[in-house]
Design a protein around this motif. Structure first.
Motif, short mmCIF file in Angstrom:
data_model
loop_
_atom_site.label_atom_id
_atom_site.label_comp_id
_atom_site.label_asym_id
_atom_site.label_seq_id
_atom_site.Cartn_x
_atom_site.Cartn_y
_atom_site.Cartn_z
N UNK A 167 0.83 -1.21 0.00
CA UNK A 167 0.00 0.00 0.00
C UNK A 167 0.86 1.26 0.00
N UNK A 168 1.99 1.23 0.66
CA UNK A 168 2.76 2.46 0.83
C UNK A 168 4.21 2.34 0.36
N UNK A 171 5.16 2.09 -3.40
CA UNK A 171 5.00 3.35 -4.13
C UNK A 171 6.16 4.29 -3.85
N UNK A 172 6.63 4.26 -2.61
CA UNK A 172 7.76 5.10 -2.25
C UNK A 172 9.00 4.72 -3.03
N UNK A 174 9.10 3.06 -5.79
CA UNK A 174 8.76 3.32 -7.18
C UNK A 174 9.05 4.79 -7.51
N UNK A 175 8.57 5.68 -6.67
CA UNK A 175 8.76 7.11 -6.88
C UNK A 175 10.24 7.46 -6.83
N UNK A 178 11.87 6.49 -10.01
CA UNK A 178 11.48 7.41 -11.07
C UNK A 178 12.28 8.70 -10.98
N UNK A 179 12.43 9.21 -9.76
CA UNK A 179 13.13 10.49 -9.60
C UNK A 179 14.62 10.32 -9.87
N UNK A 182 15.52 9.92 -13.65
CA UNK A 182 14.75 10.93 -14.35
C UNK A 182 15.18 11.11 -15.81
N UNK A 186 10.98 6.51 -18.90
CA UNK A 186 10.56 5.63 -17.82
C UNK A 186 9.14 5.10 -17.97
N UNK A 190 7.46 2.32 -15.69
CA UNK A 190 6.32 2.64 -14.82
C UNK A 190 5.19 1.63 -15.06
N UNK A 194 4.00 -1.19 -12.30
CA UNK A 194 2.62 -1.19 -11.80
C UNK A 194 2.02 -2.58 -11.81
N UNK A 200 -1.49 -1.03 -6.77
CA UNK A 200 -1.15 -0.03 -7.78
C UNK A 200 -1.90 -0.26 -9.08
#
Lengths: 260, 419
Positions: A167-168, A171-172, A174-175, A178-179, A182, A186, A190, A194, A200
């Motif tokens: 749930x959390x 995603x963290x 994942x983010x 992504x960052x 950059x 991507x 992504x 997912x 997700x």
């Protein structure tokens, strides 16, 4: 297996908590309708709650049920019944009752507020499908963990951790990826990432159905193109089904070997 | 004899005055069955009354100072082959006509009504249907286009024209027209000192209004709804926009208002409702935004590079997914004194101004502007968590982007009189 399923189901139905859970969804949905009669807005508001809550509650119920009914399970094991049918019966009993309460809790207010005459019926069905499949997946995973671990506290914490991860934490991470990366294209990543998280994936499926998907710009378009096509959609649904099937298979494997 | 001469003198005087000139009637049964023959016969200042009927005459060139007035909705049909009215004389008035079927051309910009190098014209109360370019003005000045209805059936951007197209014009007033189904609803290029007021521009493929290299123009009271991308204003100076409504420009590459390289403009009392992006700013400076409503947009304001010295005061930001997105760490714009529905501060001294500053840039919107792919995490729990923690203690988002005097209540600017 059916007999045990029926027994588990009626056992769950006798429990007070399942009614409280159903009542919670009923009240929540009605309250949201009371705040805004716009079906699409209610679906968005419900989405987050369902994506977070239904896996959590399903996982907790499942763990608790297994731990509570351990003595009865041992009794059943002494009878000439196949092992896999005992555990499958129990698992499906829990999972079905979770799905049923979701179905009633959401379905009744939506029907009452004119679901059938609005154009939102498909979006609602996607939401319902997401909620039910997440309930199945997480009650399965939790049941598997409960079977695996003898220690009640350990099983319980593992279940909570699993939920927290999907749930959390996922995603963290994942983010973060992504960052960090950059500078690279991507979109494909992504999309792939997912698929590996049922929560997700369910969220993206719902978002793309709603007009909020316009906010998702180019990346959303890539997702839309993938999930809008027949093979893409099949892959997404297949991925969810694999997630649901994995614990069932795991339960069987553990049940065969486990020494009570 | 003397009496006759007096009469002749009066007649002469009358005919010199455009409004009181002679009358030439066009009708299937009269001496002038075609509009072209009537124009040939008419004198400067005459009125040409067009009776009901369908006139299939191809291109009609209006080279005299006449008024062409339709009675009972006469139809001028181009049969999909040619332009219809081409006005090349000054002081021409065209009204009450139905102009239709110009036909698509990839070679020339055909129009329903074209004004070329003419002044002091009035085009009013016409209906243009399926006319590729509707009303096309080139090198025209001091004219009025009002109360026209222009409907197109554009499907593809490259095979469609603009409903009202102005090119190299001055002092034009475009008032209370209804335009739909074209590429751009109203298109202005090199148009100065003009007024675009109270028009309704809907369902056009590209923009409701498209503004390029046009300085010192006012546009107000217009409504732009359901267009491909609202309004684009580019490379222009000293523009005033007020009391316009930008709504339902909803799509992946859509926005209410796009401002590119705009300087010294004033934008006030506008409503931005349900747009993917309310205002998209790129390289804009010294613009004053006040008393605007931004409600239910994806992004209320999205800023890309080089926006300096913009001031936002007394605007309302209500229920937008993101209030503001900016991709730079330094920001030279001012955001003081607005109402933000997401503001969670308090007002101890009850002066209706919040006591703690509001930071309109959410961490997630900051991340998205740098890494667009991360938008897939929209509405996930993790994003809500980081937004919340950033709100409590801002670490990453630009600290100087803040409203130091956020309002506690919705600012009802509708009750403030316009000066």
């Amino acid at each position: 297996m059916l007999k045990i399923l029926k027994y588990s189901l009626s056992d769950m139905m006798r429990s007070r908590w399942i009614y409280i859970y159903t009542l919670f969804y009923l009240l929540l949905t009605t309250a949201l309708f009371w705040l805004s009669p716009d079906l699409s807005k209610v679906i968005i508001s419900l989405m987050n709650i369902i994506l977070v809550l239904s896996p959590l509650i399903a996982a907790l119920f499942s763990t608790l049920y297994f731990q509570q009914s351990r003595e009865f399970t041992e009794l059943l094991l002494a009878q000439p019944v196949r092992r896999s049918s005992i555990f499958w019966g129990q698992y499906f009993g829990v999972a079905l009752s979770m799905s049923l309460s979701l179905l009633t809790g959401l379905g009744v207010p939506f029907l009452f507020y004119g679901l059938l005459v609005s154009g939102e019926i498909w979006n609602f069905l996607v939401l319902l499908f997401a909620g039910i499949i997440l309930s199945l997946i997480f009650s399965g995973l939790a049941y598997y963990i409960a079977l695996k671990t003898e220690n009640k506290i350990k099983g319980f914490s593992l279940t909570i951790l699993l939920w927290l991860f999907f749930a959390v934490i996922y995603d963290g991470l994942f983010l973060l990826i992504l960052v960090l990366f950059n500078d690279y294209p991507l979109d494909k990543f992504a999309l792939g990432a997912s698929l590996f998280n049922p929560i997700n994936l369910a969220r993206v499926l719902i978002l793309l159905k709603l007009d909020i998907s316009a906010l998702m710009g180019y990346t959303g378009a890539v997702f839309q193109q993938f999930l809008g096509s027949a093979p893409g959609m099949s892959i997404a649904v297949a991925s969810l089904l694999v997630w649901a099937a994995l614990p069932v298979w795991g339960i069987r494997r553990v049940a065969m070997k486990k020494d009570f | 004899m003397k009496n006759f001469m007096v009469l002749q003198f009066w007649l002469l005087l009358l005919s010199a005055h455009p409004a009181l000139g002679g009358v030439v009637e066009v009708g299937p049964d009269g001496p002038y069955p075609t509009i072209r023959s009537a124009i040939e016969a008419a004198h400067s200042g005459d009125r040409i009354i067009v009776c009901p009927g369908i006139y299939r005459e191809g291109q009609i060139i209006v080279d005299k100072m006449v008024s062409i007035l339709g009675e009972g909705q006469p139809v001028l049909d181009g049969e999909g082959r040619s332009e219809i009215l081409t006005i090349i004389a000054d002081s021409v008035r065209v009204s009450g006509l139905v102009v239709q079927n110009v036909g698509i051309s990839y070679m020339e910009d055909r129009a329903g009504i074209r004004v070329r190098k003419a002044k002091n014209f009035v085009i009013e109360e016409n209906t243009l249907i399926n006319t590729f370019f509707g009303i096309y003005l080139e090198h025209a000045g001091s004219g009025v286009i009002r109360h026209n209805k222009i409907r197109g059936e554009a499907v593809q951007e490259n095979a469609s024209g603009n409903a009202i197209h102005l090119w190299y014009c001055r002092n034009i007033r475009v008032d209370q027209n209804q335009v739909s189904g074209h590429r751009d609803g109203i298109y202005l290029e090199f148009v100065d000192s003009s007024v675009i007021a109270n028009n309704l521009s809907t369902n056009n493929l590209r923009y409701g209004l498209h503004f390029m290299f046009s300085n010192g123009d006012d546009y107000f009271g217009n409504r732009f709804s359901g267009n491909g991308a609202g309004v684009a204003v580019m490379f222009s100076k000293k523009i005033n926009m007020w009391e316009n409504v930008f709504e339902q420009n909803w799509g992946r590459a859509s926005y209410g208002l796009l401002l590119k390289e705009i300087y010294d403009a004033a934008i006030y009392r506008n409503t931005f409702h349900e747009n993917t992006i309310g205002i998209h700013l790129e390289g804009c400076g010294r613009i004053k935004y006040s008393h605007n409503d931004f409600a239910n947009n994806g992004w209320a304001l999205k800023m890309a590079g080089g926006c300096l010295e913009n001031t936002f005061t007394e605007n309302n930001f209500v229920s937008n997914t993101f209030d503001l997105s900016t991709d730079s760490n330094t920001d030279d714009n001012h955001y003081d004194g607005n109402y933000w529905s997401e503001y969670a501060g308090y007002d101890l001294d009850r002066d209706e101004v919040g006591d703690v500053p509001y930071h309109p840039v959410k961490l997630f919107s900051f991340v998205v502007s740098r890494t667009p792919e991360s938008i897939v995490l929209l509405r996930s729990v993790f994003v809500d968590l980081i937004n919340f923690s950033e709100k409590v203690s801002p670490l990453f988002t630009p600290a100087n982007v803040a409203d130091h005097s956020p309002r506690m209540k919705y600012i009802s600017w509708q009750e403030i009189q316009l000066k």
